[in-house]
Scaffold this active site. Structure first.
Site, PDB file in Angstrom:
ATOM      1  N   SER A  22       0.822  -1.213   0.000  1.00 46.35           N
ATOM      2  CA  SER A  22       0.000   0.000   0.000  1.00 46.35           C
ATOM      3  C   SER A  22       0.862   1.272   0.000  1.00 46.35           C
ATOM      4  O   SER A  22       1.876   1.349   0.699  1.00 46.35           O
ATOM      5  CB  SER A  22      -0.909  -0.005   1.235  1.00 46.35           C
ATOM      6  N   THR A  51      -3.566   3.733   1.601  1.00 44.09           N
ATOM      7  CA  THR A  51      -4.475   3.772   2.754  1.00 44.09           C
ATOM      8  C   THR A  51      -5.384   4.996   2.685  1.00 44.09           C
ATOM      9  O   THR A  51      -4.918   6.113   2.402  1.00 44.09           O
ATOM     10  CB  THR A  51      -3.659   3.847   4.066  1.00 44.09           C
ATOM     11  N   CYS A 135       1.102   2.934  10.747  1.00 44.34           N
ATOM     12  CA  CYS A 135       1.809   4.020  10.076  1.00 44.34           C
ATOM     13  C   CYS A 135       2.688   4.763  11.086  1.00 44.34           C
ATOM     14  O   CYS A 135       2.191   5.270  12.088  1.00 44.34           O
ATOM     15  CB  CYS A 135       0.841   5.003   9.435  1.00 44.34           C
TER      16      CYS A 135
HETATM   17  C1  LIG Z   1       6.239   6.394   0.112  1.00 47.06           C
HETATM   18  C2  LIG Z   1       5.611   5.313   0.920  1.00 47.06           C
HETATM   19  C3  LIG Z   1       4.260   5.403   1.261  1.00 47.06           C
HETATM   20  C4  LIG Z   1       3.646   4.403   2.011  1.00 47.06           C
HETATM   21  N1  LIG Z   1       2.313   4.509   2.306  1.00 47.06           N
HETATM   22  C5  LIG Z   1       1.699   3.488   2.960  1.00 47.06           C
HETATM   23  C6  LIG Z   1       0.291   3.510   3.187  1.00 47.06           C
HETATM   24  O1  LIG Z   1      -0.411   4.434   2.769  1.00 47.06           O
HETATM   25  N2  LIG Z   1      -0.257   2.475   3.858  1.00 47.06           N
HETATM   26  C7  LIG Z   1       0.479   1.407   4.315  1.00 47.06           C
HETATM   27  O2  LIG Z   1      -0.088   0.480   4.899  1.00 47.06           O
HETATM   28  N3  LIG Z   1       1.820   1.357   4.105  1.00 47.06           N
HETATM   29  C8  LIG Z   1       2.427   2.362   3.441  1.00 47.06           C
HETATM   30  N4  LIG Z   1       3.771   2.289   3.200  1.00 47.06           N
HETATM   31  C9  LIG Z   1       4.545   1.128   3.691  1.00 47.06           C
HETATM   32  C10 LIG Z   1       4.642   0.042   2.598  1.00 47.06           C
HETATM   33  O3  LIG Z   1       3.364  -0.439   2.236  1.00 47.06           O
HETATM   34  C11 LIG Z   1       5.500  -1.135   3.085  1.00 47.06           C
HETATM   35  O4  LIG Z   1       4.914  -1.717   4.220  1.00 47.06           O
HETATM   36  C12 LIG Z   1       6.927  -0.720   3.424  1.00 47.06           C
HETATM   37  O5  LIG Z   1       7.392   0.288   2.545  1.00 47.06           O
HETATM   38  C13 LIG Z   1       7.911  -1.897   3.397  1.00 47.06           C
HETATM   39  O6  LIG Z   1       7.978  -2.479   2.113  1.00 47.06           O
HETATM   40  P1  LIG Z   1       9.120  -2.077   1.031  1.00 47.06           P
HETATM   41  O7  LIG Z   1      10.438  -2.104   1.739  1.00 47.06           O
HETATM   42  O8  LIG Z   1       8.997  -3.122  -0.063  1.00 47.06           O
HETATM   43  O9  LIG Z   1       8.786  -0.713   0.542  1.00 47.06           O
HETATM   44  C14 LIG Z   1       4.410   3.283   2.441  1.00 47.06           C
HETATM   45  C15 LIG Z   1       5.764   3.191   2.105  1.00 47.06           C
HETATM   46  C16 LIG Z   1       6.362   4.183   1.347  1.00 47.06           C
HETATM   47  C17 LIG Z   1       7.818   4.030   0.973  1.00 47.06           C
END
Ligand SMILES: Cc1cc2nc3c(=O)[nH]c(=O)nc-3n(C[C@H](O)[C@H](O)[C@H](O)COP(=O)(O)O)c2cc1C
Length: 309
Positions: A22, A51, A135
């Protein structure tokens, strides 16, 4: 999609085990910017939009992104247009999406999760609901709520009472004992746990030597957090009897393979798709080759392999 990659997450049939995380892939925006027909050639096996909250949120002060040596720091702060705009404007545009849709919701109080889940329960296009109680960039709700097993359970119960959809609870790694939160969510009625959200972090602007992010602290994602994610997946999948969605730094097909072996049923890609929005489709193809090389005939066989004698 190839037979060996086909899998399922509860009632959701998936062509392969790679979905998006997300907040890191905006299909409606990407379609316009990339001028590609992503709806038809969707790279992920399911789509998780950013989200949404009951009320629109402006998010935190800029700068909101800062690249570090092995990951990305963000302090977006759940900026979104609110659940009404999501339901009235975004969902109709996603009618032709060829994969399951997992809506992600957050609240400031535990009962907000029930209110959002209830509104989504009316929406045929929504196949599953993910509760973001993790978050790191919002003071109310989010982290405060997701660090407390009692509130985790309560938020899950409110959502459970309000929806018959497959219910996922997304946890934060910024706690001492993540398994107790997973247990609380399952006791509250969660059908699935997803881990991990970002890891608390901070960066200084190298010249000014002042906080680089407007919000001062942020959430770290990308390759730097893979070991943290792998541990959470391994420990939670051993502890609870529901499927786990694993994410946090997965960038290569080998990472996907390892997350599945650690106990994830599905792997989400976040930060890695900023560099290549079509990465997930390639990873699925490469995963098939790695599975063949290691003699795994199905995703089911691979899930939790690290736990087996
Ligand atoms: C720019 C950005 C925005 C994010 N926004 C959300 C969000 O709106 N809701 C959520 O559950 N996680 C959010 N996340 C977390 C990601 O969904 C994920 O859990 C986290 O980045 C770890 O995965 P990754 O290392 O593959 O990015 C966000 C991450 C990033 C980098």
């Amino acid at each position: 999609m190839v037979e060996v990659l086909k899998t399922a997450l509860g009632p959701l049939g998936l062509g392969h085990p790679v979905i998006n995380a997300s907040g890191t892939f905006d299909l409606l925006e990407a379609d316009e910017v990339l001028r590609a027909d992503l709806m038809a050639e969707f790279p992920f096996a399911a789509y998780v939009p950013k989200t949404v909250t009951m009320e629109p949120r402006a998010g935190n002060d800029p700068p909101r992104l800062f690249e570090t040596a092995a990951g990305l720091l963000n302090s977006i702060g759940l900026a979104n247009r609110g659940i009404e705009a999501f339901i009235d404007e975004d969902l109709p545009r996603l009618a032709a999406l060829p994969v399951p849709l997992i809506a992600s919701i957050a609240g400031e109080r535990t009962d907000d999760y029930g209110r959002c889940a209830l509104l989504l329960d009316e929406c045929d296009r929504v196949d599953a609901v993910e509760l973001n109680i993790s978050c790191p960039n919002v003071e109310l709700g989010g982290m405060a709520l997701g660090c407390d097993p009692y509130k985790t359970r309560q938020a899950t119960e409110y959502a459970r009472e309000s929806t018959s959809r497959f219910l996922i609870v997304k946890l934060t790694p910024n706690v001492t004992d993540i398994t107790s939160l997973a247990r609380a969510a399952v006791e509250g009625g969660a059908d699935c746990i997803s881990v991990i959200n970002t890891v608390h972090g901070m960066a200084l602007d190298p010249l000014r030597l002042k906080p680089a992010l407007g919000h001062v602290t942020g959430g770290l994602s990308g390759p730097a957090i893979k070991p943290v994610a792998l541990r959470a997946i391994y420990m939670i999948s051993r502890e609870v009897d529901v499927p786990v969605i694993g994410m946090g730094g997965a960038t290569t097909a080998q990472d996907v393979l390892e997350f599945l072996a650690a106990g994830a049923s599905v792997v989400a890609i976040g930060t890695a798709s900023f560099r290549d929005p079509l990465l997930a489709a390639r990873l699925a193809g490469e995963l098939r080759v790695l599975m063949e090389q290691r003699g795994f005939g199905s995703v089911r066989e691979l899930i939790g392999h690290a736990h087996k004698e």
